[in-house]
Design a protein around this motif. Structure first.
Motif, mmCIF file in Angstrom:
data_model
loop_
_atom_site.group_PDB
_atom_site.id
_atom_site.type_symbol
_atom_site.label_atom_id
_atom_site.label_comp_id
_atom_site.label_asym_id
_atom_site.label_seq_id
_atom_site.Cartn_x
_atom_site.Cartn_y
_atom_site.Cartn_z
ATOM 1 N N THR A 130 0.818 -1.219 0.000
ATOM 2 C CA THR A 130 0.000 0.000 0.000
ATOM 3 C C THR A 130 0.848 1.264 0.000
ATOM 4 O O THR A 130 0.584 2.210 -0.754
ATOM 5 N N ARG A 131 1.882 1.288 0.834
ATOM 6 C CA ARG A 131 2.727 2.482 0.917
ATOM 7 C C ARG A 131 3.507 2.710 -0.374
ATOM 8 O O ARG A 131 4.029 3.791 -0.613
ATOM 9 N N LEU A 132 3.607 1.673 -1.177
ATOM 10 C CA LEU A 132 4.308 1.797 -2.460
ATOM 11 C C LEU A 132 3.345 2.173 -3.581
ATOM 12 O O LEU A 132 3.737 2.266 -4.747
ATOM 13 N N LYS A 138 3.747 -7.487 -0.791
ATOM 14 C CA LYS A 138 5.113 -7.086 -1.115
ATOM 15 C C LYS A 138 5.902 -8.194 -1.823
ATOM 16 O O LYS A 138 6.748 -7.915 -2.669
ATOM 17 N N LYS A 419 10.422 -0.172 1.875
ATOM 18 C CA LYS A 419 9.428 0.411 2.773
ATOM 19 C C LYS A 419 8.657 1.569 2.134
ATOM 20 O O LYS A 419 7.547 1.891 2.567
ATOM 21 N N ASN A 420 9.272 2.213 1.137
ATOM 22 C CA ASN A 420 8.739 3.469 0.611
ATOM 23 C C ASN A 420 8.597 3.433 -0.907
ATOM 24 O O ASN A 420 9.230 2.610 -1.574
ATOM 25 N N CYS A 428 13.450 1.870 -0.976
ATOM 26 C CA CYS A 428 12.382 1.778 -1.961
ATOM 27 C C CYS A 428 12.761 0.747 -3.029
ATOM 28 O O CYS A 428 13.891 0.229 -3.024
#
Length: 518
Positions: A130-132, A138, A419-420, A428
């Motif tokens: 989601t954060r990506l 993932k 993570k990003n 990332c």
């Protein structure tokens, strides 16, 4: 309506009535009767769905959990007044300083343990991308490597390579099982993904999926929240729920049946993780450790990693945001940081220790979050400020119960988490790709290959940690601006039909892929 459908609805209604009686008693006892406020307005299917969810909740445990959360919030726990110490040298080992002979000794011991069926890998795979900006787990993410492989495929291929290496050493067929901790959000997608890819040629029975637990979300007054009229708001119970999830889902029994004694636990989003690392296994065996953690040497005081240290005599992880500047910047006589052990969330446990932790109530961590809810009138609301308490537990809270805790320092070639999004330019997909290809470039150049203005990906099926490349790359000058996937013979034979991609990519002015075969 057909007779069959009427019959099924009557059967469901009878089952609902039976469940309702037991659940109503529990809701009355633990003051959660509001969860049935809209029951009379639900369809038969919705009623059954709600009651099934309520039946899965241990309301006694939920009340105790909230009371623990209240205590944590009231204490506003800080490190003030606590004695914080770095990891003692007696519990600290390092792959960077112990010497080649010792590394080889650990490597051989670890491969023997793998070959004897004593080692299992366990990947934490509950997180969505989601954060990506992605709606997939993932593990299913590709970081645009020359091969196009996903993170999950890379990890599984490392397992296949270890099976091959261990099998050659012991002269037999070897199985290194992989256990995959999923969540409600990721389980079905991961299962289908593995099925569609035929488990990346591991045996289906050697990849075991199981779900982490879920906790209800509470209001600040201790009431469990409804996110819909027939849906209880739930949240994952954290990595610390791993132990109970293993017990609940029969994982311990499966491991015992296989003869597993050591479990290597790692997060799916670290593309550089050396899955079931034989060196780490060998080190833990020699030190007789029941619980161990891999660490990296922090390169700055307030680096964005947790600090493994002792808090009032117990091992724990102090988050970078919690440790004071005074402590974080302390140095020893050599000018090195005293608190230098950064956690990369890779652990080794004995099976016996994990079984013990399944019976222990680990310390809770509390977060105040914004959770959508249904109000007293049945209207869906989206809060603009935190309205709920989420309770989770972390895997490292087990450290304090260990009777043989140790750490093992490794280099940054084992740590590149995702993570990003790429826009952050830190931890990332882009940095993971860069770090992995940089490591592979070092493998190639160490053996005399030339990669000037070019990149090369080394397949895990060919090499686990730089071995087995030999004549494959020695003296090879890779074309400038080429993007190469150095494959195993098995892959080459399977993928020969894809060689046309080189001319196709050149036709459309895309970087070509050069495939080196055996």
């Amino acid at each position: 309506m057909s007779q069959d459908r009427l019959t099924k609805q009557k059967e469901a209604l009878c089952a609902t009535c039976t469940s309702m009686m037991d659940i109503k008693v529990a809701l009355d006892k633990y003051e959660q009767t509001h969860l049935l406020s809209f029951y009379g307005h639900l369809s038969i299917e919705e009623r059954k769905s709600l009651l099934d969810q309520l039946a899965s909740i241990d309301f006694k445990e939920a009340r105790e959990m909230f009371q623990e959360a209240l205590e944590v919030m009231e204490q506003q726990e800080s490190l003030t007044g606590k004695t914080i110490e770095p990891v003692p040298i007696s519990e600290f080992g390092s792959a960077l300083t112990c010497g080649e002979a010792k590394i080889q000794e650990y490597w051989n011991a670890g491969l023997h343990a793998i070959g004897e069926g004593k080692v299992a890998a366990l990947v934490l795979c509950g997180g969505q991308g989601t954060r990506l900006g992605l709606d997939i787990p993932k593990g299913m993410i590709s970081v645009n490597l020359p091969s196009g492989k996903t993170i999950m495929q890379i990890h599984i291929e490392r397992i296949k390579r270890l099976q091959e290496l261990s099998g050659k050493l012991l002269g037999k067929q070897v199985v290194l099982p992989l256990y995959v901790l999923t969540s409600e959000a990721t389980h079905d997608q991961i299962r289908v993904f593995l099925e569609e890819n035929e488990y990346f040629e591991l045996q289906k029975e050697d990849i075991v999926l199981f779900k982490q637990g879920m906790n209800p979300c509470f209001t600040f007054e201790g009431k469990i929240i409804l996110s819909e009229k027939n849906v209880v708001a739930m949240a994952p119970d954290g990595t610390g729920g791993l132990y109970k999830a293993m017990a609940k889902n029969g994982i311990f029994a499966d491991m015992e049946k296989r003869g597993v004694r050591y479990i290597y636990v790692f997060p799916i989003d670290n593309i550089m993780a050396k899955v079931a690392d034989p060196i780490f296994v060998g080190y833990c065996m020699e030190t007789n450790s029941d619980c161990a953690a891999k660490v990296i040497k922090k390169h700055k005081a307030k680096q964005n990693v947790g600090n493994i240290c002792k808090v009032d005599g117990d091992y724990s992880v102090v988050e970078y945001s919690e440790i004071s500047d005074e402590l974080a910047t302390q140095t020893d006589d050599q000018g090195e940081l005293r608190f230098h052990s950064g956690s990369i969330c890779i652990h080794m446990f004995t099976l016996d220790f994990m079984k013990q932790m399944a019976e222990v109530k680990l310390k809770p961590h509390v977060a105040k979050k914004k959770v959508p809810f249904v109000d007293e009138e049945g209207v869906k609301r989206k809060p603009t400020k935190p309205n709920a308490v989420k309770v989770e537990r972390f895997v490292f809270e087990a450290f304090k119960f260990s009777r043989g805790f140790v750490t093992w320092e490794v280099g940054y070639d084992e740590f590149s988490p995702i993570k990003n999004p790429n826009s952050v330019k830190y931890e990332c997909p882009l940095t993971a790709r860069t770090d992995l290809l940089s490591m592979h470039k070092s493998y190639v150049e160490k053996l005399g290959g030339v990669l000037e203005h070019a990149e090369a990906e080394v397949s895990p099926l060919l090499s686990y940690a730089g071995e087995n490349l030999g004549d494959r790359v020695k003296g090879v000058v890779f074309p400038p601006f080429s993007s190469t996937h150095i494959q195993s013979e098995e892959e080459y034979d399977k993928n020969q039909v894809d060689l046309s991609y080189q001319s196709f990519s050149q036709l459309f002015n895309i970087k070509p892929t050069m495939i080196l075969d055996g």
